[in-house]
Structure formats: C-alpha cells, structure tokens
Scaffold this active site. Structure first.
Site, short mmCIF file in Angstrom:
data_model
loop_
_atom_site.label_atom_id
_atom_site.label_comp_id
_atom_site.label_asym_id
_atom_site.label_seq_id
_atom_site.Cartn_x
_atom_site.Cartn_y
_atom_site.Cartn_z
N ASP A 217 -21.28 -39.83 19.66
CA ASP A 217 -20.73 -39.81 21.23
C ASP A 217 -19.26 -40.00 20.74
O ASP A 217 -19.05 -40.92 20.16
CB ASP A 217 -21.32 -40.97 22.21
CG ASP A 217 -22.54 -40.30 22.64
OD1 ASP A 217 -23.11 -38.85 22.46
OD2 ASP A 217 -23.39 -40.95 23.30
N ARG B 50 -19.00 -30.94 21.91
CA ARG B 50 -19.99 -31.33 23.41
C ARG B 50 -18.42 -31.87 24.24
O ARG B 50 -18.00 -32.78 23.52
CB ARG B 50 -20.36 -32.77 23.32
CG ARG B 50 -20.94 -33.25 24.98
CD ARG B 50 -21.83 -34.36 24.91
NE ARG B 50 -22.67 -34.66 24.61
CZ ARG B 50 -23.05 -35.61 23.88
NH1 ARG B 50 -23.00 -36.89 24.58
NH2 ARG B 50 -24.62 -35.95 23.78
P1 FDA Z 1 -16.69 -35.41 37.53
O1 FDA Z 1 -16.22 -36.29 37.39
O2 FDA Z 1 -14.98 -34.96 38.40
O3 FDA Z 1 -17.76 -35.11 38.88
C1 FDA Z 1 -18.12 -33.23 39.12
C2 FDA Z 1 -19.18 -34.36 40.23
O4 FDA Z 1 -20.74 -34.06 39.51
C3 FDA Z 1 -19.12 -35.20 41.14
O5 FDA Z 1 -18.48 -35.05 42.34
C4 FDA Z 1 -20.54 -35.52 41.44
O6 FDA Z 1 -21.01 -34.92 42.72
C5 FDA Z 1 -20.98 -35.62 40.51
N1 FDA Z 1 -21.34 -36.53 39.27
C6 FDA Z 1 -20.56 -37.29 38.39
N2 FDA Z 1 -20.83 -37.87 38.00
C7 FDA Z 1 -21.51 -38.55 38.35
C8 FDA Z 1 -22.47 -39.71 38.48
N3 FDA Z 1 -22.20 -41.04 37.50
N4 FDA Z 1 -23.30 -40.15 39.21
C9 FDA Z 1 -23.00 -39.00 40.37
N5 FDA Z 1 -22.85 -37.80 40.37
C10 FDA Z 1 -22.35 -37.53 39.56
N6 FDA Z 1 -18.36 -39.12 28.07
C11 FDA Z 1 -17.99 -40.35 26.97
O7 FDA Z 1 -15.87 -40.41 27.01
N7 FDA Z 1 -18.38 -40.33 25.77
C12 FDA Z 1 -19.24 -39.37 25.70
O8 FDA Z 1 -19.41 -39.07 24.06
C13 FDA Z 1 -19.79 -38.52 26.82
N8 FDA Z 1 -21.28 -37.89 26.24
C14 FDA Z 1 -21.45 -37.56 27.92
C15 FDA Z 1 -22.78 -36.60 27.78
C16 FDA Z 1 -23.37 -35.70 28.49
C17 FDA Z 1 -24.33 -35.11 28.83
C18 FDA Z 1 -22.27 -35.62 29.94
C19 FDA Z 1 -23.29 -35.00 31.44
C20 FDA Z 1 -21.83 -36.33 30.19
C21 FDA Z 1 -20.99 -37.02 28.90
N9 FDA Z 1 -20.13 -37.74 29.23
C22 FDA Z 1 -19.60 -38.63 27.60
C23 FDA Z 1 -19.14 -38.74 30.34
C24 FDA Z 1 -18.67 -37.30 30.68
O9 FDA Z 1 -17.41 -38.43 30.02
C25 FDA Z 1 -18.16 -37.76 32.56
O10 FDA Z 1 -17.61 -39.52 32.86
C26 FDA Z 1 -18.91 -38.21 33.69
O11 FDA Z 1 -20.22 -36.50 32.80
C27 FDA Z 1 -18.73 -37.41 34.86
O12 FDA Z 1 -17.62 -36.87 34.93
P2 FDA Z 1 -17.91 -35.11 35.20
O13 FDA Z 1 -17.93 -33.62 34.41
O14 FDA Z 1 -19.82 -35.01 35.47
O15 FDA Z 1 -17.27 -34.00 36.33
#
Ligand code: FDA
Length: 306
Positions: free
Chosen positions: A130, A180
């Site tokens: 990660d 990732r």
């Molecule tokens: P965004 O924040 O724009 O959200 C899009 C939509 O997704 C929101 O409108 C909501 O509907 C939904 N959503 C997002 N987060 C939500 C939550 N917590 N609860 C409910 N709904 C939510 N980061 C990092 O810094 N290092 C890492 O190693 C990882 N590893 C990782 C693995 C995996 C499998 C995922 C999916 C994510 C990570 N992350 C991470 C976290 C990532 O950086 C980020 O903070 C979150 O995925 C939220 O961003 P989104 O891309 O989902 O979009």
C-alpha cells in the site's frame, strides 16, 4: 474542512484512546472492517469469493514503533498467507511498509518483508505494498524495487493526488509492473499534492489512461481502485475501445463501500477485487474512510441512536 479535521484526528493517539472504546463507534467501524480476528476476515472473504469477487486481505496496522511489534505483524501475515493457502481463498495480501518497522529501521523492515515475499513466492501468490503518506513515498518505492528483484509477484500503489506520480509511473513502466492506482487517502500539503479534488480526479484519469495503455501493450497490470462511478464508466469504455484484455486489469474497491457498484461490475463480467481489512488497529483506517465521505459521520451518529 471536515475532511481535514477527520484526517488530523486519524493521527491523534488521544482521539484514538477516546473513541475506540465507544460501542457505537465500534459498531460503525464494522461497516468498513471485516472484524478484529483472522477468522472473521476469512469468513468475509469466503462470502465475497462465493459472490464472484476476488479479495486482498489487509491486517490493520501502521507506524509500528518497535522491532518486536514489526516481528509480530510479520508473523500474522505468515499465518494469514497459510490460511489463504489452506482454505483455497481467492485472495492476495496488501500491507503497509510502516507496519514492518520502517520507522524503526529500513533494513529491519526489508528483512521482515523478504520473509513475506518468500512465502508469497512459494505459494505463487501476490503481495501489494500500500502507499502511505508522502513522507514514505520514496522509501516505499525503494523497498518495492528491492523486493521485486527477488519475485515479480509484488505490486505497489500510486496516488493520483501527488504531483510526482506521473513521473513515478513512467519510470515504473520500464519493466512490467502491477500498479494499483488510487486517489490518495492522506492529508498532504499543497507543495506535494493537488489541493483541489477536481484536479485529483483529472489526474486520476490521465494516469489511468497511461496505465491502461501500458496494460494493452502487456507492460503493466492495472488495478483501478476507486468508487468513482464516472471513472469506472470511463475505464470500461476505454478498455473496450482499446482492447485491453480483462486479464490485464481489474477494479478494486473497499469492503463496505459502494456495494451496488461492486455487484454491478461483477455482473458485467469484470474482475473486481475487494480490499478486506481486519484487526484491532482499525482506528486510523476507519477515520480515513470517514474523511473520504464526511456524510459517513452521520452513519456513525445513527449507530449512537440505535
Ligand atoms: P471519491 O472520493 O471521489 O469518491 C467517489 C464516490 O465513492 C463518492 O461520491 C462516494 O459515493 C463513494 N465513496 C468514496 N469513499 C467512500 C467512503 N469512505 N464511504 C462511502 N462512500 C465512499 N489510498 C492510499 O492513499 N493508499 C493506498 O494504498 C490505498 N489503497 C486503496 C485500496 C483500494 C482497493 C481502494 C478502493 C482505495 C484505496 N485507497 C488508498 C483510498 C483512496 O486513495 C481513496 O481515498 C478512496 O478510494 C476514495 O476515493 P475514490 O476514488 O473512491 O473517489
């Protein structure tokens, strides 16, 4: 604003002591964390596998402060890998390098991680590092390079929020690499990261395109980690238009987040991997989930009223 406060609290030992014993907070955390024990995590992965998902298991913990803690964490990952093998789970493992003693000593951390990679290699499986806050980016990249010299089944994470990421991705693509791509979950200063969310989103699209192009050329495996339905839609179209094989990319989402999108992608035939966390050290992970969507705080409060 709320996001910044929650991220600040995620790093506060005092706040952690105050809230982790509160029953309603613990109940709310269960939405994002599969459980406190390995058994609970295994049950969750079995359910996900039966529903058509792949998984990656994460034993919660970060910023370990002693060699003994780092060794205990290494042992837990070895147990976890053994369970994955024994039970035939369709799951990789994900880990944070600071769990393995990076803050104590980089050599010690590498030594612990080599034990994990050795076991992963024996099992023909896969481990992903990660990505943590930007203070760790260089060291994580360095450790990644050392580990994958011994075994190709090691991947890492890049964060679209950081200015440096386009350059890091270009460098990594000189060799076949499994990345990732996420937006980034940590509080970063504007000197290193885009302060505006729309710039992070735009950056994500640019990087995802570069990564998928690498995947189409057989030089990369792309793991698109996001719950952003717009980006997922774009990626599905891009993959179809540019003939990126379903063997070269996957979607990744977090346990308990946007289950509707998770199921939809599986129904459409995409490979979807769910990031399943477990363990007692859930506080910082949980707080980052709240920060990503401050409306989740209401969900915590609803647990208080229940
Ligand atoms: P965004 O924040 O724009 O959200 C899009 C939509 O997704 C929101 O409108 C909501 O509907 C939904 N959503 C997002 N987060 C939500 C939550 N917590 N609860 C409910 N709904 C939510 N980061 C990092 O810094 N290092 C890492 O190693 C990882 N590893 C990782 C693995 C995996 C499998 C995922 C999916 C994510 C990570 N992350 C991470 C976290 C990532 O950086 C980020 O903070 C979150 O995925 C939220 O961003 P989104 O891309 O989902 O979009």
């Amino acid at each position: 604003m709320m996001n910044a406060v929650l991220l600040k609290l995620s790093r506060s030992p005092r706040a952690q002591r105050l809230v982790t014993d509160l029953g309603f907070v613990r109940r709310a955390a269960r939405r994002f964390v599969a459980g406190e024990t390995l058994e609970e995590a295994v049950r969750a992965v079995e359910r996900l596998n039966a529903a058509g998902f792949e998984a990656t298991l994460d034993f919660l913990g970060e910023n370990t402060t002693s060699a003994a803690e780092a060794a205990a964490c290494t042992d837990e990952y070895l147990r976890l890998l053994e369970r994955i093998r024994r039970d035939g789970l369709r799951s990789h493992v994900s880990l944070k390098v600071t769990q393995f003693g990076l803050d104590v000593d980089e050599g010690l951390c590498l030594q612990n991680l080599r034990r994990i990679v050795e076991r992963v290699r024996e099992q023909g499986s896969f481990v992903r590092l990660d990505m943590e806050g930007s203070a760790y980016t260089d060291r994580t990249l360095r450790i990644f390079e050392r580990l994958r010299d011994g075994y190709e089944g090691v991947g890492l994470v890049l964060q679209a929020c950081l200015y440096r990421t386009a350059g890091d991705l270009e460098r990594l693509l000189h060799r076949p690499v499994n990345v990732r791509l996420c937006k980034g979950a940590y509080r970063e200063p504007p000197s290193v990261a885009y302060p505006r969310k729309r710039d992070v989103d735009a950056g994500y699209l640019r990087l995802a395109e570069r990564l998928l192009r690498g995947a189409a050329q057989g030089r990369a495996y792309a793991a698109l980690a996001t719950h952003d339905a717009r980006i997922q839609r774009w990626a599905r179209l891009y993959a179809r238009r540019h003939q990126v094989s379903g063997e070269r990319f996957e979607f990744q989402m977090l346990y308990g987040v946007r289950r509707d999108l998770q199921r939809r992608l599986v129904r459409e035939g995409f490979r979807v991997r769910i990031y399943v966390s477990y363990g007692t050290h859930w506080y910082p992970y949980f707080m980052r989930r709240l920060a990503e969507r401050p409306a989740n705080v209401l969900f915590v409060l609803r647990n208080l009223l229940r």
